[in-house]
Write an enzyme that holds these catalytic residues in place. Structure first.
Site, short mmCIF file in Angstrom:
data_model
loop_
_atom_site.label_atom_id
_atom_site.label_comp_id
_atom_site.label_asym_id
_atom_site.label_seq_id
_atom_site.Cartn_x
_atom_site.Cartn_y
_atom_site.Cartn_z
N ASP A 67 34.10 45.99 54.33
CA ASP A 67 34.00 46.27 52.91
C ASP A 67 32.56 46.22 52.41
OD1 ASP A 67 33.80 43.52 53.26
OD2 ASP A 67 35.67 43.06 52.25
N ASN A 136 42.69 33.79 47.78
CA ASN A 136 43.95 34.29 47.22
C ASN A 136 44.75 35.10 48.24
OD1 ASN A 136 42.53 36.66 47.41
ND2 ASN A 136 42.51 37.11 45.21
N HIS A 138 43.51 37.51 50.25
CA HIS A 138 43.06 38.88 50.53
C HIS A 138 42.45 38.99 51.93
CE1 HIS A 138 38.92 38.09 48.46
NE2 HIS A 138 38.70 38.12 49.75
N GLU A 143 43.19 43.08 47.63
CA GLU A 143 43.58 41.99 46.75
C GLU A 143 45.09 41.93 46.57
OE1 GLU A 143 41.45 39.80 45.97
OE2 GLU A 143 39.98 40.45 44.49
C1 GLP Z 1 35.02 38.10 50.75
C2 GLP Z 1 35.21 39.22 51.77
C3 GLP Z 1 36.35 38.93 52.71
C4 GLP Z 1 36.25 37.52 53.25
C5 GLP Z 1 36.35 36.54 52.11
C6 GLP Z 1 36.39 35.07 52.52
O1 GLP Z 1 35.81 38.25 49.62
N1 GLP Z 1 35.41 40.50 51.17
O2 GLP Z 1 36.35 39.89 53.77
O3 GLP Z 1 37.22 37.27 54.22
O4 GLP Z 1 35.24 36.79 51.27
O5 GLP Z 1 35.12 34.49 52.45
P1 GLP Z 1 34.77 33.07 53.03
O6 GLP Z 1 34.75 33.23 54.52
O7 GLP Z 1 33.40 32.79 52.47
O8 GLP Z 1 35.79 32.11 52.56
#
Ligand code: GLP
Length: 244
Positions: A67, A136, A138, A143
């Site tokens: 993304d 959440n 995702h 989302e």
């Molecule tokens: C972002 C990314 C996700 C990722 C998520 C979790 O929102 N778009 O791909 O998995 O963060 O992040 P973290 O690893 O910092 O908890």
């Protein structure tokens, strides 16, 4: 789904980096799907270490990131592209022309999403997709919603997701873009193997729902239950709510 629980986030990262190095050794033209976020940072650190000691050669590998924020250029230090350069791409020998990324400032969003889908197809599909997990539920930027998008698309970020990403934007949630481009659920689920990583107690509740709850668009990660080769790699804290 195969669940693996490790004593620490570092132990998890070491094991996965070794696993990846073995697989890239067997198949140098491996196609990797990669996430951003805090969770994969120890993995990227380990991959850099293995590369520096001559144990992994990325020269033939292709990468696709999940993304990107809409409105940020690849050179913007807050973009996911810049994150990947800092943590991995600038430190290993992935060929720049084999680094595939969604363009956050496309002329035509629809075309950019189609281009990405076609590029994944042309590369022969994703061999190993690594995923993080949003607070959440995702995956990528898919989302929670009443319905999920199958293919790469423009997505509106939830307030909680924008808050979680504020750390890239001087801790100002208001500066986090409201939209992003993301691989869709089918794009992700068509990967031959998927490894979702979750570490830390803050993910424990979400991990429990993902593994033990129903498959629901309210928790996009739960769709991994439908994949024939999905693995959930956890540290003890993230696994602490699991019944078994
Ligand atoms: C972002 C990314 C996700 C990722 C998520 C979790 O929102 N778009 O791909 O998995 O963060 O992040 P973290 O690893 O910092 O908890």
């Amino acid at each position: 789904m195969r669940i693996r629980v490790f004593g620490s986030a570092d132990a998890l990262a070491r094991t996965l980096a070794l696993d990846i190095s073995r697989r890239v050794g067997d198949k140098p033209r491996m196609v990797l799907g990669l996430p951003t976020g805090r969770t994969p940072i120890p993995l990227y650190r380990e991959l850099v270490r293995l590369h520096r000691s001559g144990r992994i050669d990325f020269s033939q590998a292709t990468t696709f990131n999940l993304d990107e924020f809409l409105g940020l250029t690849p050179g913007d230090p807050r973009s996911y592209r810049a994150f990947m350069q800092r943590h991995l791409f600038d430190r290993v020998n992935v060929s720049p022309r084999r680094i595939q990324f969604l363009n956050g400032t496309p002329v035509d969003v629809g075309r950019e999403c189609q281009r990405y889908e076609r590029a994944i197809e042309r590369a022969g599909g994703i061999d190993l997709q690594i995923l993080g997990l949003g607070m959440n539920g995702h995956i990528g930027f898919n989302e929670p919603a009443r319905a999920l998008m199958a293919r790469t698309h423009l997505t509106h970020l939830k307030p909680a997701t924008r808050r979680a990403n504020a750390r890239f934007f001087d801790n100002r949630t208001g500066s986090v873009p409201r939209e992003a481009l993301s691989m869709g659920m089918a794009t992700i689920l068509h990967s031959r193997r998927i490894v979702l990583l979750a570490t830390g107690a803050t993910k424990a509740r979400c991990v429990q729902r993902l593994i033990e709850g129903p498959v629901t668009p309210r928790l996009p990660g739960s769709f991994l239950q439908l994949h024939r080769s999905a693995e959930i790699w956890l540290d003890r804290a993230a696994a602490s709510n699991l019944k078994r």
